[in-house]
Design a protein around this motif. Structure first.
Motif, PDB file in Angstrom:
ATOM      1  N   PHE A   1       0.881  -1.363  -0.020  1.00  0.00           N
ATOM      2  CA  PHE A   1      -0.108  -0.086   0.029  1.00  0.00           C
ATOM      3  C   PHE A   1       0.946   1.178  -0.018  1.00  0.00           C
ATOM      4  O   PHE A   1       1.863   1.408   0.759  1.00  0.00           O
ATOM      5  CB  PHE A   1      -0.852  -0.102   1.233  1.00  0.00           C
ATOM      6  N   GLY A   2       0.600   2.002  -0.994  1.00  0.00           N
ATOM      7  CA  GLY A   2       1.476   3.323  -0.848  1.00  0.00           C
ATOM      8  C   GLY A   2       2.087   3.391  -2.247  1.00  0.00           C
ATOM      9  O   GLY A   2       2.446   2.500  -2.930  1.00  0.00           O
ATOM     10  N   GLN A   3       2.884   4.674  -2.412  1.00  0.00           N
ATOM     11  CA  GLN A   3       3.766   4.884  -3.864  1.00  0.00           C
ATOM     12  C   GLN A   3       5.119   4.466  -3.401  1.00  0.00           C
ATOM     13  O   GLN A   3       5.999   5.286  -3.227  1.00  0.00           O
ATOM     14  CB  GLN A   3       3.405   6.286  -3.960  1.00  0.00           C
ATOM     15  N   THR A   4       5.325   3.077  -3.985  1.00  0.00           N
ATOM     16  CA  THR A   4       6.670   2.484  -3.428  1.00  0.00           C
ATOM     17  C   THR A   4       7.707   2.772  -4.705  1.00  0.00           C
ATOM     18  O   THR A   4       7.384   3.041  -5.675  1.00  0.00           O
ATOM     19  CB  THR A   4       6.405   0.967  -3.445  1.00  0.00           C
ATOM     20  N   THR A   5       8.853   3.134  -4.326  1.00  0.00           N
ATOM     21  CA  THR A   5       9.903   3.280  -5.223  1.00  0.00           C
ATOM     22  C   THR A   5      10.868   1.886  -4.955  1.00  0.00           C
ATOM     23  O   THR A   5      10.676   1.087  -4.159  1.00  0.00           O
ATOM     24  CB  THR A   5      10.688   4.349  -4.854  1.00  0.00           C
ATOM     25  N   VAL A   6      11.853   1.904  -5.886  1.00  0.00           N
ATOM     26  CA  VAL A   6      12.720   0.714  -6.135  1.00  0.00           C
ATOM     27  C   VAL A   6      13.466   0.595  -4.925  1.00  0.00           C
ATOM     28  O   VAL A   6      13.861  -0.558  -4.272  1.00  0.00           O
ATOM     29  CB  VAL A   6      13.841   1.043  -7.569  1.00  0.00           C
ATOM     30  N   ASP A   7      13.871   1.667  -4.025  1.00  0.00           N
ATOM     31  CA  ASP A   7      14.538   1.499  -2.806  1.00  0.00           C
ATOM     32  C   ASP A   7      13.841   0.953  -1.663  1.00  0.00           C
ATOM     33  O   ASP A   7      14.202   0.335  -0.902  1.00  0.00           O
ATOM     34  CB  ASP A   7      14.827   2.927  -2.315  1.00  0.00           C
ATOM     35  N   ASP A   8      12.505   0.585  -1.896  1.00  0.00           N
ATOM     36  CA  ASP A   8      11.587  -0.031  -0.945  1.00  0.00           C
ATOM     37  C   ASP A   8      11.802  -1.599  -1.190  1.00  0.00           C
ATOM     38  O   ASP A   8      11.049  -2.189  -0.186  1.00  0.00           O
ATOM     39  CB  ASP A   8      10.256   0.300  -1.041  1.00  0.00           C
ATOM     40  N   TYR A   9      12.356  -2.034  -1.953  1.00  0.00           N
ATOM     41  CA  TYR A   9      12.501  -3.607  -2.154  1.00  0.00           C
ATOM     42  C   TYR A   9      13.866  -4.081  -2.385  1.00  0.00           C
ATOM     43  O   TYR A   9      14.742  -3.315  -2.985  1.00  0.00           O
ATOM     44  CB  TYR A   9      11.865  -3.838  -3.823  1.00  0.00           C
ATOM     45  N   GLN A  10      14.052  -5.182  -1.794  1.00  0.00           N
ATOM     46  CA  GLN A  10      15.631  -5.596  -1.541  1.00  0.00           C
ATOM     47  C   GLN A  10      15.721  -6.357  -2.849  1.00  0.00           C
ATOM     48  O   GLN A  10      15.120  -7.313  -3.236  1.00  0.00           O
ATOM     49  CB  GLN A  10      15.667  -6.360  -0.522  1.00  0.00           C
ATOM     50  N   ASP A  11      16.740  -6.127  -3.772  1.00  0.00           N
ATOM     51  CA  ASP A  11      17.015  -6.751  -4.942  1.00  0.00           C
ATOM     52  C   ASP A  11      15.904  -7.034  -5.615  1.00  0.00           C
ATOM     53  O   ASP A  11      15.645  -7.974  -6.596  1.00  0.00           O
ATOM     54  CB  ASP A  11      17.745  -8.287  -4.624  1.00  0.00           C
ATOM     55  N   LYS A  12      15.109  -5.747  -5.780  1.00  0.00           N
ATOM     56  CA  LYS A  12      13.769  -5.804  -6.617  1.00  0.00           C
ATOM     57  C   LYS A  12      12.923  -6.997  -6.324  1.00  0.00           C
ATOM     58  O   LYS A  12      12.130  -7.301  -7.294  1.00  0.00           O
ATOM     59  CB  LYS A  12      14.100  -5.874  -8.110  1.00  0.00           C
ATOM     60  N   MET A  13      12.626  -7.295  -4.969  1.00  0.00           N
ATOM     61  CA  MET A  13      11.870  -8.520  -4.724  1.00  0.00           C
ATOM     62  C   MET A  13      11.223  -8.000  -3.428  1.00  0.00           C
ATOM     63  O   MET A  13      11.658  -7.361  -2.751  1.00  0.00           O
ATOM     64  CB  MET A  13      12.916  -9.484  -4.256  1.00  0.00           C
ATOM     65  N   LEU A  14      10.069  -8.682  -3.321  1.00  0.00           N
ATOM     66  CA  LEU A  14       9.299  -8.656  -2.058  1.00  0.00           C
ATOM     67  C   LEU A  14       8.853 -10.027  -1.971  1.00  0.00           C
ATOM     68  O   LEU A  14       7.907 -10.818  -2.618  1.00  0.00           O
ATOM     69  CB  LEU A  14       8.135  -7.621  -2.061  1.00  0.00           C
ATOM     70  N   ALA A  15       9.419 -10.723  -0.906  1.00  0.00           N
ATOM     71  CA  ALA A  15       9.220 -12.139  -0.651  1.00  0.00           C
ATOM     72  C   ALA A  15       7.649 -12.433  -0.074  1.00  0.00           C
ATOM     73  O   ALA A  15       7.015 -11.551   0.225  1.00  0.00           O
ATOM     74  CB  ALA A  15       9.984 -12.681   0.213  1.00  0.00           C
ATOM     75  N   SER A  16       7.244 -13.683  -0.398  1.00  0.00           N
ATOM     76  CA  SER A  16       5.942 -14.112   0.133  1.00  0.00           C
ATOM     77  C   SER A  16       5.959 -13.852   1.476  1.00  0.00           C
ATOM     78  O   SER A  16       6.755 -13.874   2.320  1.00  0.00           O
ATOM     79  CB  SER A  16       5.791 -15.767  -0.262  1.00  0.00           C
ATOM     80  N   GLY A  17       4.640 -13.455   1.859  1.00  0.00           N
ATOM     81  CA  GLY A  17       4.439 -13.111   3.184  1.00  0.00           C
ATOM     82  C   GLY A  17       4.824 -11.826   3.859  1.00  0.00           C
ATOM     83  O   GLY A  17       4.600 -11.420   4.859  1.00  0.00           O
ATOM     84  N   LYS A  18       5.353 -10.984   2.949  1.00  0.00           N
ATOM     85  CA  LYS A  18       5.556  -9.601   3.456  1.00  0.00           C
ATOM     86  C   LYS A  18       4.882  -8.563   3.617  1.00  0.00           C
ATOM     87  O   LYS A  18       3.706  -8.913   2.417  1.00  0.00           O
ATOM     88  CB  LYS A  18       6.827  -9.143   2.481  1.00  0.00           C
ATOM     89  N   THR A  19       4.734  -7.623   4.021  1.00  0.00           N
ATOM     90  CA  THR A  19       3.919  -6.410   3.979  1.00  0.00           C
ATOM     91  C   THR A  19       4.425  -5.023   3.911  1.00  0.00           C
ATOM     92  O   THR A  19       5.601  -4.796   4.591  1.00  0.00           O
ATOM     93  CB  THR A  19       2.991  -6.133   5.252  1.00  0.00           C
ATOM     94  N   LEU A  20       4.038  -4.501   2.876  1.00  0.00           N
ATOM     95  CA  LEU A  20       4.962  -3.053   2.479  1.00  0.00           C
ATOM     96  C   LEU A  20       3.968  -1.996   2.726  1.00  0.00           C
ATOM     97  O   LEU A  20       3.098  -1.965   1.592  1.00  0.00           O
ATOM     98  CB  LEU A  20       5.798  -3.193   1.409  1.00  0.00           C
ATOM     99  N   VAL A  21       3.994  -1.239   3.477  1.00  0.00           N
ATOM    100  CA  VAL A  21       3.008   0.031   3.776  1.00  0.00           C
ATOM    101  C   VAL A  21       3.821   1.151   4.114  1.00  0.00           C
ATOM    102  O   VAL A  21       4.417   1.369   4.849  1.00  0.00           O
ATOM    103  CB  VAL A  21       2.070  -0.213   4.799  1.00  0.00           C
ATOM    104  N   LYS A  22       3.725   2.278   2.920  1.00  0.00           N
ATOM    105  CA  LYS A  22       4.569   3.208   3.140  1.00  0.00           C
ATOM    106  C   LYS A  22       4.044   4.250   4.041  1.00  0.00           C
ATOM    107  O   LYS A  22       2.674   4.380   4.392  1.00  0.00           O
ATOM    108  CB  LYS A  22       4.282   3.968   1.748  1.00  0.00           C
ATOM    109  N   ALA A  23       4.770   4.893   4.963  1.00  0.00           N
ATOM    110  CA  ALA A  23       4.309   5.605   6.068  1.00  0.00           C
ATOM    111  C   ALA A  23       3.627   7.015   5.487  1.00  0.00           C
ATOM    112  O   ALA A  23       3.785   7.284   4.378  1.00  0.00           O
ATOM    113  CB  ALA A  23       5.672   6.435   6.442  1.00  0.00           C
ATOM    114  N   GLY A  24       2.416   7.220   6.261  1.00  0.00           N
ATOM    115  CA  GLY A  24       1.561   8.118   5.557  1.00  0.00           C
ATOM    116  C   GLY A  24       0.361   7.438   4.874  1.00  0.00           C
ATOM    117  O   GLY A  24      -0.521   8.131   4.472  1.00  0.00           O
ATOM    118  N   ASP A  25       0.510   6.170   4.526  1.00  0.00           N
ATOM    119  CA  ASP A  25      -0.602   5.420   3.749  1.00  0.00           C
ATOM    120  C   ASP A  25      -1.223   4.630   4.732  1.00  0.00           C
ATOM    121  O   ASP A  25      -2.030   4.010   4.498  1.00  0.00           O
ATOM    122  CB  ASP A  25      -0.170   4.797   2.583  1.00  0.00           C
ATOM    123  N   LYS A  26      -0.957   4.585   5.886  1.00  0.00           N
ATOM    124  CA  LYS A  26      -1.563   3.658   7.029  1.00  0.00           C
ATOM    125  C   LYS A  26      -2.884   3.811   7.116  1.00  0.00           C
ATOM    126  O   LYS A  26      -3.159   5.187   7.186  1.00  0.00           O
ATOM    127  CB  LYS A  26      -0.672   3.550   8.439  1.00  0.00           C
TER     128      LYS A  26
END
Length: 423
Positions: free
Chosen positions: A398-423
């Motif tokens: 959830f949120g306007q993510t950038t490449v820097d938010d992903y390690q090695d351009k990956m988001l593994a199964s089971g992960k949650t990525l919520v950008k601050a301000g979008d909670k």
């Protein structure tokens, strides 16, 4: 004085927290469904198809989209001089101002609205179920039995009965007892949260119990009426009915629409589902575009391939992209050469080129496994997924993510990525 035989009160204030990021900025009844509809269209259409022309819609959580969707009720023929549709948010009073604290408390706070129509009967509905039901047939049953309250019930498998409020009846369908989520159910008749009350009975029950914290139909009003000896009856419904309260049941209900012979048919002439439609051009399928066993909404342009999916209105799907078993909501753009599997993508999302979703092995979600499960990928509205990212299963973004938010351009199964301000 105005007199209506039956008016409907539609509870549409719920957050729908089990839908995760899909409802972080929009009330559950306003969530898109089936390509061009919103969940609230189903009970509203049932009202007008059943001849109920006065509907109060009780809103509370994030009501903006719901309010603008309902407007003055034109799509449902509910723009009436007398009756029609009224949106009823909580409002400030001289004393005791409250948010709606329970289903029955919300109805209690609108006694004046109901009184203004002097109804014989009040129909209580929930704004978050997918079904077609003729409320007139239920009202005929209510009158025939001489009931003061009639509860719509649905037979469920015995092993699932402990998840519901269960009604125990005699052979005449009179309710003799009821149990809320019983460990050892004595019946399989589950309450659907649809009630018809004689207005006098309901008004008296609401006023008497008004001080109960979180005043609720299942916990307070129905037991009160039962203890007072009011005749309560169970009206059995055997059609399609789905509570789309979890991401998996929401996904499943959408997928059932595209079965070759759908159990729930959106194309029936005699029981139309009405909605507010934007003025959009027709769908476009390019020479590289292909769609199989899918619903494609108006104004969508498909340059890639779509299999077994529900695509909303105004969606663009780029060339070389393959989408399977997914729900893509309105005005989302998906770039070229993407691979999207078993995903729910909310409105106004931007997915850049070469993104892969729903890849690899399943793993339990790290933050909310009770919400994000069943191998689904869930993307919240207005999110941005940068180019070349690979995303696993049971993932929430959830949120306007950038490449820097992903390690090695990956988001593994089971992960949650919520950008601050979008909670």
């Amino acid at each position: 004085m105005i007199k209506k035989e039956m008016i409907a009160m539609l509870l549409a204030g719920g957050q729908g927290s089990r839908l995760g990021v899909l409802t972080s900025k929009v009330a559950k009844p306003a969530v898109s469904f089936g390509g061009k509809y919103r969940i609230i269209d189903f009970p509203l259409s049932n009202c007008i198809n059943s001849g109920v022309d006065t509907v109060g819609v009780l809103t509370q959580y994030q009501p903006l989209r719901l309010n603008s969707h309902i407007g003055i009720g034109i799509p449902w023929d509910l723009d009436r001089n007398i009756g029609g549709v009224s949106v009823l948010p909580p409002y400030e009073k001289i004393g005791n101002t409250d948010w709606y604290t329970g289903t029955a408390n919300a109805i209690f706070q609108n006694i004046d609205y109901m009184d203004s129509f002097n109804p014989e009967y009040v129909l209580i509905l929930s704004g978050d179920h997918i079904y077609k039901m003729d409320y007139e047939v239920m009202l005929d049953f209510h009158k025939e039995k001489g009931a003061e309250a009639t509860i719509a019930v649905m037979p469920v498998p015995m092993e699932e009965a402990k998840r519901f409020g269960i009604m125990i009846t005699d052979e005449d369908r009179k309710i003799t007892d009821f149990e809320e989520k019983p460990e050892n159910p004595r019946s399989n008749l589950a309450s659907m949260g649809i009630y018809i009350f004689n207005w006098k009975t309901l008004k008296e029950a609401l006023i008497t119990n008004q001080e109960q914290p979180g005043l609720d139909f299942g916990k307070h009003i129905i037991p009160y009426c039962h203890d007072k000896g009011c005749p309560l009856y169970a009206y059995e419904f055997n059609g399609y009915w789905k509570d789309v309260g979890t991401l998996h049941s929401y996904w499943e209900a959408n997928m059932e629409l595209i079965d070759i012979v759908p159990e729930f048919n959106l194309y029936e002439e005699y029981w139309k589902i009405y909605t507010r439609s934007e003025i959009l051009p027709p769908q476009y399928l390019s020479d590289t575009g292909f769609a199989e066993k899918s619903i494609i909404g108006e104004g969508s342009a498909v340059y890639g391939q779509v299999y077994n999916s529900v695509i909303g209105c105004g969606v663009t799907i780029g060339e070389g992209t393959v989408i399977r078993d997914s729900i893509i909501m309105n005005h989302t753009t998906i770039g070229n050469n993407c691979e999207i599997n078993k995903s729910i993508i909310a409105e106004d999302v931007e997915i850049k080129d070469s993104v892969k979703m729903g890849m690899g092995e399943e793993a339990e979600n790290e933050t909310d496994p009770h919400i994000y499960n069943s191998g689904l990928v869930c993307i919240g509205e207005k999110s941005i997924i940068p180019e070349g990212i690979t995303i696993g299963k049971n993932v929430c973004i959830f949120g306007q993510t950038t490449v820097d938010d992903y390690q090695d351009k990956m988001l593994a199964s089971g992960k949650t990525l919520v950008k601050a301000g979008d909670k």
